[in-house]
Design a protein around this motif. Structure first.
Motif, PDB file in Angstrom:
ATOM      1  N   GLY A 256     -28.347  33.828  -8.704  1.00 32.58           N
ATOM      2  CA  GLY A 256     -27.150  33.002  -8.835  1.00 32.58           C
ATOM      3  C   GLY A 256     -25.975  33.707  -9.466  1.00 32.58           C
ATOM      4  N   VAL A 257     -26.220  34.847 -10.132  1.00 28.32           N
ATOM      5  CA  VAL A 257     -25.143  35.599 -10.799  1.00 28.32           C
ATOM      6  C   VAL A 257     -25.262  37.042 -10.331  1.00 28.32           C
ATOM      7  CG1 VAL A 257     -24.051  36.203 -12.989  1.00 28.32           C
ATOM      8  CG2 VAL A 257     -25.329  34.045 -12.780  1.00 28.32           C
ATOM      9  N   ILE A 258     -24.357  37.478  -9.475  1.00 27.23           N
ATOM     10  CA  ILE A 258     -24.533  38.749  -8.780  1.00 27.23           C
ATOM     11  C   ILE A 258     -24.199  39.942  -9.672  1.00 27.23           C
ATOM     12  CG2 ILE A 258     -23.999  40.049  -6.699  1.00 27.23           C
ATOM     13  CD1 ILE A 258     -25.388  37.258  -6.353  1.00 27.23           C
ATOM     14  N   ASP A 259     -23.138  39.862 -10.467  1.00 35.57           N
ATOM     15  CA  ASP A 259     -22.803  41.023 -11.304  1.00 35.57           C
ATOM     16  C   ASP A 259     -23.922  41.332 -12.291  1.00 35.57           C
ATOM     17  OD1 ASP A 259     -22.093  38.604 -12.599  1.00 35.57           O
ATOM     18  OD2 ASP A 259     -20.698  39.628 -13.925  1.00 35.57           O
ATOM     19  N   GLU A 260     -24.617  40.306 -12.758  1.00 35.04           N
ATOM     20  CA  GLU A 260     -25.764  40.529 -13.641  1.00 35.04           C
ATOM     21  C   GLU A 260     -26.960  41.058 -12.863  1.00 35.04           C
ATOM     22  OE1 GLU A 260     -28.731  37.935 -16.545  1.00 35.04           O
ATOM     23  OE2 GLU A 260     -26.696  37.205 -16.152  1.00 35.04           O
ATOM     24  N   THR A 261     -27.160  40.553 -11.647  1.00 35.92           N
ATOM     25  CA  THR A 261     -28.279  40.995 -10.819  1.00 35.92           C
ATOM     26  C   THR A 261     -28.155  42.473 -10.464  1.00 35.92           C
ATOM     27  OG1 THR A 261     -28.554  38.772  -9.916  1.00 35.92           O
ATOM     28  CG2 THR A 261     -29.490  40.601  -8.639  1.00 35.92           C
ATOM     29  N   ILE A 262     -26.954  42.948 -10.227  1.00 40.06           N
ATOM     30  CA  ILE A 262     -26.752  44.360  -9.898  1.00 40.06           C
ATOM     31  C   ILE A 262     -27.330  45.251 -10.995  1.00 40.06           C
ATOM     32  CG2 ILE A 262     -24.992  46.158  -9.595  1.00 40.06           C
ATOM     33  CD1 ILE A 262     -23.235  44.022  -8.265  1.00 40.06           C
ATOM     34  N   VAL A 263     -27.184  44.835 -12.216  1.00 42.16           N
ATOM     35  CA  VAL A 263     -27.664  45.619 -13.354  1.00 42.16           C
ATOM     36  C   VAL A 263     -29.181  45.512 -13.492  1.00 42.16           C
ATOM     37  CG1 VAL A 263     -27.521  45.901 -15.859  1.00 42.16           C
ATOM     38  CG2 VAL A 263     -25.470  45.334 -14.540  1.00 42.16           C
TER      39      VAL A 263
END
Length: 477
Positions: free
Chosen positions: A349-356
């Protein structure tokens, strides 16, 4: 044979033998195997742009260091691949003429042409035997990265960062959707769609449609989006087709399986299916999200014009992210493009966090490429307005049914819970399976829970619509 058939491998995977695929060991091996799959795809993509120019040009196109000692083996592999590509090009040309040409074609000929195209496409799509030796030599990167710096990205996208709806909104009339001739499937009618993408960054969008064998218009319709790297019907076996589209079509539904930008029929020359999504870093991601979301809106509108009494969007993994963007942005779209239901599966649900945090992106060296270009978590956060689905829900939250893996290390389920909380999605609409990421696919492939929930939610919409119609009709005096 007068109809297409689902490959026998599907019966094996859905049999008791397929339980082996649901173990933790197979999960870990399968995830690591994606790196090799992407690396072989990188070799194929390099071959497509370097045939006829020799091994050195091929290695440069791959993004690998020089390897003169392997030139003879590379020459042999490229010669064999050229044969496969020529066969595919010829089969695809015949397919274009048969399905989209001006002259009528016999139904049996359509089946033969489609079968030939898929076999030739499958033979070309994953030439593992040809290029495995390069992977063994560690000469095949999983992705050929070309990531802009954060400052470059801000300079180009600053206007969109302030107003994300410019990127995720329709500008002008909806495109006209063309439909091909129909081919007979296993108890289904199957056809193809194409239309101009409403995104200015892509050209023709494509999709495959599955319907019951007896022609009818008023079919509840599911638009279901695939995962990262899938080659769709350029492979002989396509799990969403076998496990979802064809079974639902036989039960009286229409299922549309779009090709995401840069995937399947929409591969970019010199890249494998989905590679630019990763190679361009965050910019490639929101490019795809925005285009795919708008294309879903066009397909929802098309389904309504075809007579669908209700339309749902859904998707697995990357396709689930597309679904979340559709639901988050459609509140400002034309009413005809907004779905009645949504079924995101295995989507963060949160892509910028998932990238990390994503285990898959770690295995594909995405984090290293981003850090080398100067991306930090804080700089990724600046692009949250374009990467992340909005925190408001554009449809009734009770019509969003989400499926996640509670131990997912690729699409962290805690980020999905956070978004669903912000949307006020009711607890009974949040299905958590005790699996990791690839286990989510196995749940869809091997079990009926997802299909049964889709059908029950369509029935609920039908019942609600009938109740509203009854209430609006004048009462007898």
């Amino acid at each position: 044979m007068d109809t297409l058939a689902t490959p026998p491998i599907h019966r094996v995977l859905t049999s008791p033998v397929g339980r082996l695929l649901e173990t933790n060991t197979v999960e870990r091996l399968g995830l690591r195997g994606l790196r090799r799959q992407f690396a072989i795809g990188r070799a194929r993509a390099a071959a497509d742009v370097s045939l006829g120019h020799g091994p050195a040009a091929f290695l440069e196109a791959v993004g690998a260091p020089p390897a003169p000692h392997l030139h003879d083996r590379i020459e042999h592999a490229l010669a064999e691949y050229a044969t496969r590509r020529e066969a595919f090009d010829e089969a695809n040309e015949r397919w274009e003429t048969a399905f989209w040409g001006p002259d009528d074609v016999d139904v049996r000929e359509l089946v033969a042409v489609e079968r030939e195209r898929r076999e030739a496409a499958d033979h070309r799509a994953q030439p593992t035997g040809l290029f495995r030796f390069l992977d063994t030599e560690h000469l095949l990167p999983p992705v050929k990265y070309d990531v802009p710096t954060p400052d470059e990205a801000v300079h180009q996208w600053e206007g969109y960062l302030n107003t994300p709806e410019r990127l995720y909104g329709f500008d002008g009339p909806l495109p006209t959707v063309e439909r091909s001739r129909v081919v007979r499937g296993p108890g289904t009618r199957e056809s193809f769609l194409r239309f101009e993408s409403p995104s200015p960054y892509f050209e023709t969008a494509t999709a495959r449609v599955y319907e019951p064998s007896e022609e009818r218009r008023e079919l509840p319709t599911l638009v279901f989006n695939h995962g990262l790297g899938m080659m769709n019907d350029t492979m002989a076996y396509w799990p969403p087709e076998a496990a979802l589209a064809r079974p639902l079509a036989r039960e009286g539904y229409r299922v549309v399986l779009p090709d995401a930008p840069w995937h399947g029929r929409r591969e970019a020359l010199g890249s494998y299916s989905g590679e630019p999504y990763l190679a361009k870093g965050p910019v490639g991601m929101f490019h795809l999200f925005s285009a795919a979301a708008l294309e879903n809106g066009v397909l929802v509108d098309w389904a309504r014009n075809e007579g669908a009494p209700a339309v749902a969007v859904g998707g697995l993994s990357l396709g689930g992210i597309t679904t979340l963007h559709v639901v988050g942005h459609c509140g400002s779209w034309p009413a005809s493009t907004c779905p009645d239901l949504a079924f995101p599966v295995g989507a963060p649900g949160v892509i910028d966090e998932t990238i990390v945090r994503s285990r898959l992106l770690e295995l594909l060296d995405t984090g290293d490429a981003l850090r080398a270009a100067g991306w930090t978590p804080a700089r990724l956060g600046e692009f949250g307005p374009l990467l992340n689905p909005p925190t408001t829900c554009g449809i009734d939250p009770a019509r969003v049914v989400c499926f996640t893996g509670s131990r997912d290390e690729v699409a962290p389920s805690d980020t999905t819970r956070w978004l669903l909380d912000s949307w006020d999605v009711p607890p009974e609409n949040r299905v958590e399976w005790d699996v990791r990421h690839m286990g989510v696919l196995m749940q869809m492939l091997r079990h009926d829970e997802f299909r049964d929930r889709v059908k029950s939610e369509f029935e609920a919409v039908k019942t609600a619509n009938k109740a509203r119609t009854d209430e609006s009709e004048p009462k007898a005096q």
